[in-house]
Enzyme design. Structure first.
Site, short mmCIF file in Angstrom:
data_model
loop_
_atom_site.label_atom_id
_atom_site.label_comp_id
_atom_site.label_asym_id
_atom_site.label_seq_id
_atom_site.Cartn_x
_atom_site.Cartn_y
_atom_site.Cartn_z
CD GLU A 136 10.17 -5.37 -4.61
OE1 GLU A 136 10.44 -4.99 -5.54
OE2 GLU A 136 8.90 -5.85 -3.93
CB CYS A 178 8.12 -2.15 -6.21
SG CYS A 178 6.79 -3.75 -4.84
#
Lengths: 489, 489
Positions: free
Chosen positions: B226, B263
């Site tokens: 990720e 994020c």
């Protein structure tokens, strides 16, 4: 030139993929069923064309056509039932600190899928085969790279698909057919930025090449390559004691079925140096001697079989047991079984490799420990089979744990050939059987290769897909606040 | 030396993985709960250690610790409930020609998983974070490569895990901690033959490196990386008309939350040149000016933020809107918003890249067409957010289809920061947000990254795992001959 053509193909595929988003599950299901009907409507001419190109007997091709049609229907039923999208709903808790949002997720298609068909399944793993059917069911568009060994069969099936596209008013380019057969074309297809996934059935070298092409593209995409297997079989002592002849007969039939041209062909039989082993070997040899050779799929496979066979039989410690005594013609295979001692097998990695064709190697072990060592020494497999009585299975209770490490499917007291198309089937396994053991190529779960989950946070009900609306209009199974239910709210 | 050490680690991990196969789901669940309890038992000293190493405020760390504990409990509940194994049973039809075999499948763990923690989540995406918890729940062993930016925090959490291992009599090496922080160690971990999968949370360059290492190993393994996102937000005209100030306030808070070190930080806001845009920009600017800077996670991130910020602000056509007016100290970030016209944004790929920190770029579009063009021009994202009234959403009905192409999670009238840990959550998305959009890193479905299906054909009931036995002793949901049921037979 190839690049430009394939670029157009991918642009068309991507547009078709986007158009398809507006189609209902039942519309997509109808499309799959029409493909099945149109394939059936091609009648004997399709069978004859395939027989001419593949050398497979008409009866075998009839069975494979039936399987292809079944697959399309199973995916259609899956779409109509609807629960396959894995709808999950967690409702909001506004009074919590911080407030819990309303989150709902389901599976969506990933985009255009490139399908490389298998030479040994001109229907079931080719143009309208399992990869195509699963990708279309997912909602993806499909680009089939025609297999050069059955190009005309592929063209006929593609025509059936085109008819089905028209009949169902599907986007024109929802399935496209690339008849450019060069390796270069395959590479360009895999590396095109719009390609979202790849399905392949074939050799280890072919699968490796595609994986390498995909790795070079920078942006990773799923490459599901099913690359064959030697499908090790173990025969436990009590089973050997009681059923040596029966097992030999059963396995001789499995080894020679379709001239061994199945990725589930049993290429390795691991046994003890049991007092009944000579009985087993005698019967196995006898059956192989009597087996009638027939033509292999194509020249390349025929050459590869004989060259690998020669190489294997020339290895030190490998003893030819028997070969078919019938006269071999043109592209005929030559059914063959050989034997080897465990120690020789363990030391020679060449013997662990697939010999695609009607060949099997019997490995003789001095002890159960050695049998387990040989079994564990093979690489990842599609299947592994265990021949054992209840007594055997009770005696060797670690068998299941070992089998799980090796393969995607574990067969008890049967042969690995004959892959049942049903939801519970797993056709896949650890590398090098497959590139991603987390998925299957056979059965409705094959659709999971081509979908990704998307979550909607605090979306108004009217914007949600039917599968996620409060009222559950499609009446599908959903996980609602952690509980499986079909109930709307 | 590194290679030898890591080889030992992997051998131990593989042995522990094999031992774990004998443990019941409730035993594994108890282990996860004990890890949670032992982390809690570390009390303030853990929070203080983490605060010292990460500069994150204690309150934020308390929240993250709670999330980490929640995650462990959710996976424990998943194990106890049991349906996650996707048990599918197709019973035999012996009278069919050919006889239909009995096939049953469920999910099994793939092997040792290497976890690379995130610097911005020292608890929830580090040593005992989501990747570790999901891999342990799957039945895998775990090797955590400690994040150098919070090595001592990681050591403390690992001690908690070790206590939990002892308390629950788990295999000693079921979780191991590699404190060797070199890139070389990461490479050796990813490329070791016994490594079965990789979980990573971090930068695009880090994720790319790991993907490359994995591609070099020949045998493919799943690498779930990720790699962050700019999380584009679109503001639709009616929402802008009605709520310009509110949206500005909400987004200023989201941009500066945790000094933008998430994020899911909204790094891109796409709007029309609407008559209320000046109101929006004024309020957004005001909020950013007033925002109080605090220290970033570590020197590297601080340097990267300022160097990227400088580069972006120096681009032709990019106008600084506002920065925090507070004095900046040592490792403090400097909250910043800038504006740019759509045409400039579209032509300059640098502006599409993540600036990790409290920064966002407002892209002004001349028309809705242009807004859609900008939105579609960004690469794969973890999230995309839509600010719109019912009228807006009715006017632009292709919005959902577009959003689905872009991201793994679509947020309506909210901010992307604050990832709810629940079954429906998707934390993942098309590349470069993630290496495999088919999986999520958050929520119980994260377990699916580390499992593969295995089918048992004609296995005697006594050899089957509990999940697949006729009687369904665990009372889990199963698909029995195509129908979901908890009923045994």
């Amino acid at each position: 030139m190839i690049e430009q053509n394939i670029h157009e193909v991918l642009v068309n595929a991507n547009n078709a993929f986007n158009e398809l988003k507006q189609y209902s599950p039942s519309h997509k299901a109808a499309f799959l069923k029409t493909i099945a009907a149109e394939i059936e409507a091609l009648g004997d001419s399709l069978l004859e064309q395939a027989a001419e190109e593949t050398n497979l007997p008409i009866e075998r091709l009839k069975g494979e056509r039936a399987r292809t049609i079944l697959q399309l229907h199973l995916f259609a039923e899956m779409l109509q039932e609807g629960s396959w999208v894995e709808a999950v709903i967690d409702t909001a808790i506004p009074e919590r600190t911080p407030p819990k949002p309303n989150i709902r997720r389901m599976l969506f298609p990933i985009g255009p899928i490139v399908v490389f068909g298998a030479s040994n399944f001109p229907f079931a793993y080719s143009t309208a085969g399992g990869d195509t059917a699963s990708a279309l069911a997912a909602g993806c568009s499909v680009i089939v790279k025609a297999h050069p060994a059955h190009l005309n069969t592929s063209k006929m099936v593609f025509q059936a698909i085109q008819k089905a596209i028209k009949i169902n008013n599907m986007p024109q380019h929802i399935v496209q057919h690339v008849t450019e057969t060069s390796f270069e074309a395959g590479k360009v297809l895999v590396q095109h930025p719009l390609t979202a996934g790849v399905g392949f059935t074939g050799s280890l070298s072919g699968g490796k090449a595609l994986t390498q092409y995909a790795a070079e593209r920078g942006k990773p995409i799923p490459v599901f390559a099913e690359m064959g297997s030697i499908n090790p079989v173990i025969i436990l002592p009590n089973a050997m004691q009681q059923n040596a002849e029966t097992i030999a007969k059963e396995y001789a039939a499995s080894i020679t079925l379709g001239m061994g041209q199945f990725c589930t062909n049993p290429g390795l039989i691991i046994t003890l140096q049991h007092k009944k082993l000579p009985v087993f070997l005698q019967e196995l040899g006898k059956q192989i001697e009597m087996s009638v050779p027939s033509a292999m799929l194509h020249k390349g496979i025929h050459q590869a079989y004989f060259s690998k066979l020669e190489k294997v039989l020339a290895q030190k410690g490998v003893n030819l047991l028997k070969q078919s005594i019938h006269v071999v013609q043109a592209l005929d295979a030559l059914p063959t079984v050989a034997t080897v001692n465990a120690s020789v097998f363990l030391e020679n990695p060449l013997l662990h490799e697939e010999v695609f064709g009607p060949y099997s190697l019997v490995v003789q072990c001095a002890s159960m420990d050695e049998l387990f060592t040989v079994w564990k020494a093979v690489k990842g497999q599609l299947t592994t089979s265990i021949m054992g009585t209840d007594e055997d299975l009770a005696n060797y209770h670690t068998i299941v744990d070992t089998a799980i490490e090796i393969a995607g499917r574990i067969v008890f007291n049967g042969v690995p050939t004959g892959v049942e198309v049903c939801p519970a089937m797993v056709h896949g396994g650890p590398y090098p059987a497959c590139t991603d053991s987390r998925f299957t190529a056979v059965g409705i779960f094959a659709v999971k290769r081509w979908v990704r989950p998307i979550a909607f946070q605090n979306a108004p009900d009217y914007l949600l897909p039917l599968e996620l609306k409060d009222s559950n209009p499609l009446k599908i199974w959903r996980m609602l606040n952690g509980v499986f239910t079909k109930i709307g709210f």
